[in-house]
Design a protein around this motif. Structure first.
Motif, PDB file in Angstrom:
ATOM      1  N   VAL A   1      -4.653  23.592  -9.259  1.00  0.00           N
ATOM      2  CA  VAL A   1      -3.271  23.996  -8.958  1.00  0.00           C
ATOM      3  C   VAL A   1      -2.292  23.089  -9.685  1.00  0.00           C
ATOM      4  O   VAL A   1      -1.331  23.553 -10.314  1.00  0.00           O
ATOM      5  CB  VAL A   1      -3.003  23.959  -7.432  1.00  0.00           C
ATOM      6  N   ASN A   2      -2.528  21.798  -9.627  1.00  0.00           N
ATOM      7  CA  ASN A   2      -1.607  20.847 -10.264  1.00  0.00           C
ATOM      8  C   ASN A   2      -1.633  20.938 -11.784  1.00  0.00           C
ATOM      9  O   ASN A   2      -0.603  20.752 -12.444  1.00  0.00           O
ATOM     10  CB  ASN A   2      -1.920  19.426  -9.799  1.00  0.00           C
ATOM     11  N   ILE A   3      -2.789  21.225 -12.351  1.00  0.00           N
ATOM     12  CA  ILE A   3      -2.880  21.394 -13.812  1.00  0.00           C
ATOM     13  C   ILE A   3      -2.008  22.563 -14.259  1.00  0.00           C
ATOM     14  O   ILE A   3      -1.194  22.442 -15.187  1.00  0.00           O
ATOM     15  CB  ILE A   3      -4.340  21.607 -14.267  1.00  0.00           C
TER      16      ILE A   3
ATOM     17  N   LEU B   1       1.410  22.734 -16.485  1.00  0.00           N
ATOM     18  CA  LEU B   1       1.471  23.550 -17.705  1.00  0.00           C
ATOM     19  C   LEU B   1       2.658  24.510 -17.657  1.00  0.00           C
ATOM     20  O   LEU B   1       3.356  24.695 -18.667  1.00  0.00           O
ATOM     21  CB  LEU B   1       0.164  24.325 -17.879  1.00  0.00           C
ATOM     22  N   PHE B   2       2.880  25.108 -16.499  1.00  0.00           N
ATOM     23  CA  PHE B   2       4.000  26.036 -16.351  1.00  0.00           C
ATOM     24  C   PHE B   2       5.339  25.331 -16.544  1.00  0.00           C
ATOM     25  O   PHE B   2       6.214  25.808 -17.291  1.00  0.00           O
ATOM     26  CB  PHE B   2       3.948  26.719 -14.982  1.00  0.00           C
TER      27      PHE B   2
ATOM     28  N   VAL C   1      10.182  23.634 -19.784  1.00  0.00           N
ATOM     29  CA  VAL C   1      10.987  22.588 -20.415  1.00  0.00           C
ATOM     30  C   VAL C   1      10.974  22.747 -21.937  1.00  0.00           C
ATOM     31  O   VAL C   1      12.015  22.604 -22.601  1.00  0.00           O
ATOM     32  CB  VAL C   1      10.468  21.189 -20.011  1.00  0.00           C
ATOM     33  N   PHE C   2       9.814  23.058 -22.498  1.00  0.00           N
ATOM     34  CA  PHE C   2       9.706  23.231 -23.952  1.00  0.00           C
ATOM     35  C   PHE C   2      10.584  24.389 -24.440  1.00  0.00           C
ATOM     36  O   PHE C   2      11.304  24.259 -25.439  1.00  0.00           O
ATOM     37  CB  PHE C   2       8.254  23.486 -24.346  1.00  0.00           C
TER      38      PHE C   2
ATOM     39  N   VAL D   1       6.989  34.991 -23.286  1.00  0.00           N
ATOM     40  CA  VAL D   1       5.698  35.520 -22.840  1.00  0.00           C
ATOM     41  C   VAL D   1       4.724  34.392 -22.512  1.00  0.00           C
ATOM     42  O   VAL D   1       3.966  34.467 -21.533  1.00  0.00           O
ATOM     43  CB  VAL D   1       5.100  36.453 -23.918  1.00  0.00           C
ATOM     44  N   ILE D   2       4.730  33.339 -23.317  1.00  0.00           N
ATOM     45  CA  ILE D   2       3.798  32.231 -23.098  1.00  0.00           C
ATOM     46  C   ILE D   2       4.051  31.570 -21.750  1.00  0.00           C
ATOM     47  O   ILE D   2       3.129  31.399 -20.931  1.00  0.00           O
ATOM     48  CB  ILE D   2       3.918  31.183 -24.230  1.00  0.00           C
ATOM     49  N   GLY D   3       5.290  31.205 -21.489  1.00  0.00           N
ATOM     50  CA  GLY D   3       5.629  30.565 -20.225  1.00  0.00           C
ATOM     51  C   GLY D   3       5.398  31.472 -19.030  1.00  0.00           C
ATOM     52  O   GLY D   3       4.901  31.028 -17.980  1.00  0.00           O
ATOM     53  N   THR D   4       5.729  32.764 -19.168  1.00  0.00           N
ATOM     54  CA  THR D   4       5.549  33.713 -18.068  1.00  0.00           C
ATOM     55  C   THR D   4       4.069  33.940 -17.780  1.00  0.00           C
ATOM     56  O   THR D   4       3.675  34.103 -16.614  1.00  0.00           O
ATOM     57  CB  THR D   4       6.251  35.047 -18.393  1.00  0.00           C
TER      58      THR D   4
END
Length: 399
Positions: free
Chosen positions: A61-63, A67-68, A73-74, A320-323
């Protein structure tokens, strides 16, 4: 002897967390500053406990949480000069920190076996805030488009959250049957009255969806407690942004929209948004325009405040990547605690609340702070006292 709510540092932190995620308070000019202070205080509280969050019990979950937020932020950093109305980079950092804090606090409380306390505090704050907000709705009314707790949607969603927490307290044995039934009927009627009064039909529908999914989850737990089923419902619901023409051509749907909801078939302008939206999304498909950019981009391209669709709004902001990472994160949270959720009915109403928000995401922005707060609560309910799969169990039992 009556149980009293012991005031402790944990209780104060939980109160701050609640106001951080479930309130906006536009009446107060300094409320944003209060939220910044709350983020800082919670961070100081959590720092000495960092070893809890490195525990393998919460590893996956934390990983995916990290990542999300990293993708968020990116996306905001790469578009920081594109948006002029606000600093999307700073906004994304504040959102990311608050989301991490929310899950870390819930993980800590679950580890300590304090989830009944969490629910109790959240319930009573929701109750108090609902009462004050409703009184002001009738006495003062709308001020510049806002009520005490924010927009009309936030007002009604607060009522739905209150009902969901009421169910949890009853299932946890914290409320007798007669008191529960009375409170349930009272809050359900109050939700309808407030929803109609502030002209928020989707909120009223959300309240009915909560009851419907609560029933469906209890009758068909094998299906509705399956995390893949939830993701499927969310994706199907949000696909309305592309399928709206086929849906609105149905005569039964037209009758419901026009005669029952008393709305036009443009869904108060949503179809105009959906016509223009695909080209706007394609311009920044992979990374989006940055967290918090929805208002400026939407107003500039089609004259509305946002995309009026839960997932589309995230694609617009972080691409799309973040979603995709967001969906994987949601899936992981629900997958981690699925075994406990299947055995216990305590989390049914919170899961029903998440299903209601998923359906409403077809035409509203519901994958917001309310959503993430509820997601953290159901995760805590499902993993309390280490009732969660670990790396060792993953290898031996395939989760």
């Amino acid at each position: 002897m009556k149980k009293s709510l012991k005031i402790s540092i944990d209780s104060v932190i939980l109160c701050l967390l609640y106001f951080l995620f479930y309130t906006s308070m536009p009446y107060f000019n300094m409320y944003s500053t209060f939220k910044y202070v709350a983020i800082a205080v919670i961070a100081v509280y959590l720092f000495p406990k960092y070893k809890y969050f490195l525990n393998k019990d919460y590893l996956y979950v934390n990983i995916f949480l990290l990542l999300f937020v990293a993708a968020t932020v990116f996306a905001s950093y790469t578009n920081r000069s594109f948006i002029t109305s606000r600093d999307t980079f700073l906004t994304s950092i504040l959102f990311s920190i608050s989301l991490i804090e929310c899950f870390f606090v819930m993980e800590y409380e679950a580890k300590k076996g304090n989830i009944k306390k969490v629910i109790k505090i959240f319930y009573y704050i929701s109750l108090l805030l609902t009462v004050i907000t409703d009184v002001l709705v009738f006495v003062i009314g709308e001020v510049d488009g806002y009520y005490l707790n924010g927009t009309k949607f936030q007002v009604v969603y607060l009522h739905i959250l209150l009902i969901a927490l009421l169910f949890v307290r009853y299932k946890q044995g914290e409320m007798i049957r007669q008191k529960f039934h009375f409170a349930l009927v009272f809050f359900a009627i109050l939700s309808i009255i407030i929803g109609v009064y502030v002209d928020c039909n989707t909120g009223v529908i959300g309240m009915f969806l909560l009851f419907i999914f609560n029933f469906l989850i209890s009758k068909f737990p094998r299906f509705f407690k399956n995390p893949f089923a939830y993701i499927g419902v969310l994706l199907l619901s949000c696909s309305f942004v592309f399928l709206y023409e086929a849906v609105l051509n149905n005569s039964l749907v037209q009758k419901f929209v026009v005669d029952v909801l008393d709305r036009s078939l443009t869904l108060t302008g949503r179809t105009n948004i959906y016509i223009a939206l695909p080209m706007v999304l394609l311009n920044k498909l992979w990374t989006g325009y940055g967290y918090g950019s929805s208002y400026e981009i939407s107003m500039g391209n089609y004259g509305y405040a946002n995309t009026q669709n839960g997932l589309a709004d995230w694609v617009l902001q972080i691409g799309v990547i973040g979603t995709t990472l967001l969906l994987i994160f949601i899936l992981t949270v629900l997958y981690c605690g699925r075994k406990t959720l299947k055995k216990s009915s305590a989390g049914n109403s919170v899961l029903a609340f998440l299903y209601a928000l998923a359906i409403l995401a077809s035409v509203e922005i519901t994958l917001n702070q309310f959503f993430f707060g509820a997601l953290a609560v159901i995760f805590a309910l499902s993993v309390e006292k280490n009732k969660v799969w670990t790396v060792k169990r993953l290898k031996n039992n395939h989760c």
